[in-house]
Design a protein around this motif. Structure first.
Motif: not given
Length: 135
Positions: A61-65
């Motif tokens: 699971e990945g999240a970024g900005q």
């Protein structure tokens, strides 16, 4: 409806670190990258950071900005979330959604649009991505 391909970029992972898991979750890996490419036909430099966490089923699971910078002061920021898998060659492959914010006229078409992306990273840190408009 999934629309046209609106962006492509290639780059490299510039740093990584492991962060302690919270609330009983496994540790996360934080990766920073720098990439160059085009978005809506505008040449851009993309700087971003994302975290990925191994899930119980073996997926990620990945999240970024990040931020995009173009010529003449054009700019945008982005936030994304996706799911990934490890590749046989030791890299990873992510699919997900991304949203942008910008007051630059060059990126006006991004307002009110979600993007759908593919992001591939090799074991040695090379990375590339593609983005389609989702209206």
């Amino acid at each position: 409806m999934l629309g046209d391909l609106i962006g492509e970029e290639k780059g490299r992972i510039t740093g990584q670190r492991v962060l302690a898991g919270e609330h009983g979750l496994p540790p996360t890996v934080e990766s920073s990258f720098a990439a160059s490419g085009t978005l809506l036909g505008v040449r851009v430099r993309d700087l971003g950071t994302y975290t990925s966490r191994l899930r119980a089923d073996g997926t990620l699971e990945g999240a970024g900005q990040g931020v995009l910078m173009g010529p003449g002061g054009a700019h945008a920021s982005w936030r994304g979330h996706g799911v990934g898998t490890f590749t046989e060659s030791g890299g990873n492959s992510f699919r997900g959604a991304i949203v942008y914010e910008s007051d630059s006229p060059e990126f006006a078409e991004l307002r009110g649009v979600a993007g759908v992306f593919e992001w591939e990273t090799s074991a040695d840190g090379d990375a590339e991505g593609k983005l389609w408009a989702w209206r």
